[in-house]
Enzyme design. Structure first.
Site, PDB file in Angstrom:
ATOM      1  N   LEU A 229       0.836  -1.208   0.000  1.00 46.94           N
ATOM      2  CA  LEU A 229       0.000   0.000   0.000  1.00 46.94           C
ATOM      3  C   LEU A 229       0.864   1.248   0.000  1.00 46.94           C
ATOM      4  CD1 LEU A 229      -2.991   0.894   0.191  1.00 46.94           C
ATOM      5  CD2 LEU A 229      -2.674   1.026   2.670  1.00 46.94           C
TER       6      LEU A 229
ATOM      7  N   GLU B 251      20.309   0.239  15.537  1.00 50.51           N
ATOM      8  CA  GLU B 251      20.696  -0.517  16.728  1.00 50.51           C
ATOM      9  C   GLU B 251      21.890   0.092  17.477  1.00 50.51           C
ATOM     10  OE1 GLU B 251      20.940  -3.012  19.532  1.00 50.51           O
ATOM     11  OE2 GLU B 251      19.871  -4.137  18.007  1.00 50.51           O
TER      12      GLU B 251
ATOM     13  N   ASP C 245      16.955  -2.939  19.122  1.00 48.97           N
ATOM     14  CA  ASP C 245      15.912  -3.364  18.183  1.00 48.97           C
ATOM     15  C   ASP C 245      14.878  -4.284  18.832  1.00 48.97           C
ATOM     16  OD1 ASP C 245      16.530  -1.890  15.918  1.00 48.97           O
ATOM     17  OD2 ASP C 245      17.968  -3.338  15.172  1.00 48.97           O
TER      18      ASP C 245
END
Length: 467
Positions: free
Chosen positions: A88, A156, A188
């Site tokens: 989308l 990270e 993370d």
């Protein structure tokens, strides 16, 4: 006795009935690791998770760190199992209309796109709350709201650096005396887990209020939460000027900030890694042993390693003296540990009441039958070129529920299913594919991956020298 269900199995009707998040719909506008690790947990707890992916490639991890031909990466598969995929373009009017329709039906909306991007596209908290007052919105970003770094895109190591983990990890001397990030995903997956806690709390709150709430989780705060004992140490250093439980004590020039922790346990006890049998050829033939403060615990260790006289040695008793002379104690313990396999040591010392554990490398973990049998490391059949792969499953157990681990979706695999349920016709869906709002479902078609091994590099170098 309660039996914990951890076995990988097909979900039975009773399992389905006890899925904690059965009936909960999640719109997952996240990518890479931090956000998907959160929504992965929600999916494994029984929620329907619809992953929004950008046309033209989807989540970047689909094609990162590839290892075999015609397969999405293991990186993607391990973080997106049990989800549905909808391609989308949320920048088009039709894309915004579809996302709005999805949010009207959603219980949870999770996003970790760039700082400020979700607001620019009209899906910030205020608008989402107007669209569906019961919907819980959850955002995952690098830094706190209002922070001077709020605009920064975090990865990270950025979170570990800003969260105080890197400055306390590593060694205080030598060429590698640099702030070091942990191999564990503190910024993370750890952040995703923290966000999951916030979302579950918000769901409980909604049971009472009937209204959704905004949950915000920064990567920095997630790292800080895991590093809270380092704040303890900093406060102690402020007051004492030195820290006896650190490896560098007592011969260290203490500054204003706590030093790197090196390989110590982190508390007042003495923890260290000791060589085990085979250490000469195996870089992970080691055990980690903790020497407790109590004289009873120290005596048990001394007896277990065949050195009972050490328990009465004034260098090592009481525990304050052990801290002063710990570098002298390490080799005495290691004389014993080097004689035995790390698993033998864990069994025998553990039976003697000693806190001990083997240093397990990831080949050993990957092939640990116990972890597979108890469901810690489920095997998922992805089909196609990948076939079966292993992942780390739900990290906790419930006595009456076990996840039904399913494969990760192809890119846009659920477009028709999701949009048809929203009332879109086949012609409308095809028109949106044509104008770029959607992308046709896509299977992986990457070439075989070729990496150069050390042996090949050395051979090529040798051949080049002999030509």
């Amino acid at each position: 006795m309660i039996t914990i269900k951890r076995k990988v199995e097909v979900m039975t009707d009773s399992n389905s009935a006890t899925a904690p998040l059965a009936g909960i719909k999640v719109i997952d506008w996240t990518e890479v690791q931090s956000g998907p690790s959160c929504t992965q947990l929600l999916a494994w707890l029984g929620a329907e998770v619809i992953k929004i992916e950008r046309p033209g490639g989807g989540d970047p991890t689909r094609s990162e760190l590839l290892d075999i031909a015609d397969s999405w990466s293991v990186y993607y598969l391990q973080l997106n199992a049990n989800k549905k995929s909808l391609t989308l373009n949320c920048k088009t009017d039709e894309g915004k209309e579809i996302l709005t329709s999805l949010l009207k039906q959603a219980d949870i909306f999770v996003e970790n796109i760039g700082p400020g991007d979700v607001e620019k596209m009209g899906f910030g908290w205020e608008n989402v709350h107007k669209i569906n007052p019961r919907c819980i919105m959850a955002s995952l970003k690098g830094f706190n709201q209002g922070s001077r770094f709020a605009h920064v895109k975090a990865f990270e190591p950025v979170a570990q650096a800003a969260g105080g983990a890197a400055s306390t990890t590593g060694w205080n001397e030598g060429d590698f005396n640099v702030p070091t990030q942990s191999a564990a995903a503190l910024g993370d997956s750890n952040t995703g887990m923290h966000l999951t806690i916030g979302i579950l709390a918000a769901l409980m709150q909604r049971e009472r209020t009937g209204e959704g709430v905004y949950v915000y989780q920064s990567m920095r705060n997630a790292v800080l939460n895991l590093c809270r004992i380092k704040l303890r140490d900093q406060i102690m250093l402020d007051n004492l000027g030195a820290l006896p439980h650190y490896e560098v004590y007592p011969d260290f020039n203490w500054g204003r900030a706590i030093p790197r922790a090196e390989n110590t346990e982190g508390g007042q006890v003495i923890g260290w890694t000791y060589k085990a049998k085979g250490w000469e050829t195996d870089p992970n033939a080691y055990v980690y042993i903790v020497i407790q403060n109590s004289e009873k615990g120290f005596t048990e260790l001394c007896n277990a390693i065949g050195r009972p006289e050490l328990a009465a040695d004034p260098r090592f008793t009481p525990w304050q003296n052990r801290q002063l002379h710990k570098q002298e104690l390490y080799p005495l313990i290691e004389e014993y540990t080097k004689q035995y396999d790390k698993y033998e040591l864990t069994k025998s010392l553990g039976a003697a009441g000693i806190p001990v554990g083997p240093v397990c490398d990831w080949y050993e973990i990957e092939h640990d039958e116990e972890l597979e049998q108890d469901g810690t490391m489920p095997v998922i059949d992805q089909g196609g070129a990948r076939g079966q792969f292993k992942t780390i499953g739900l990290p906790f157990t419930l006595s009456n529920y076990a996840p039904d681990y399913k494969r990760a979706p192809d890119l846009g695999e659920n477009n028709v299913e999701i949009l048809t349920a929203l009332g879109y016709s086949e012609d409308q869906i095809q028109a949106m594919v044509a104008n770029g709002t959607l992308q046709e479902p896509t299977t992986p078609h990457n070439p075989a991956v070729k990496v150069v091994t050390y042996a090949e590099a050395e051979a090529a170098k040798k051949n080049g020298e002999t030509k």
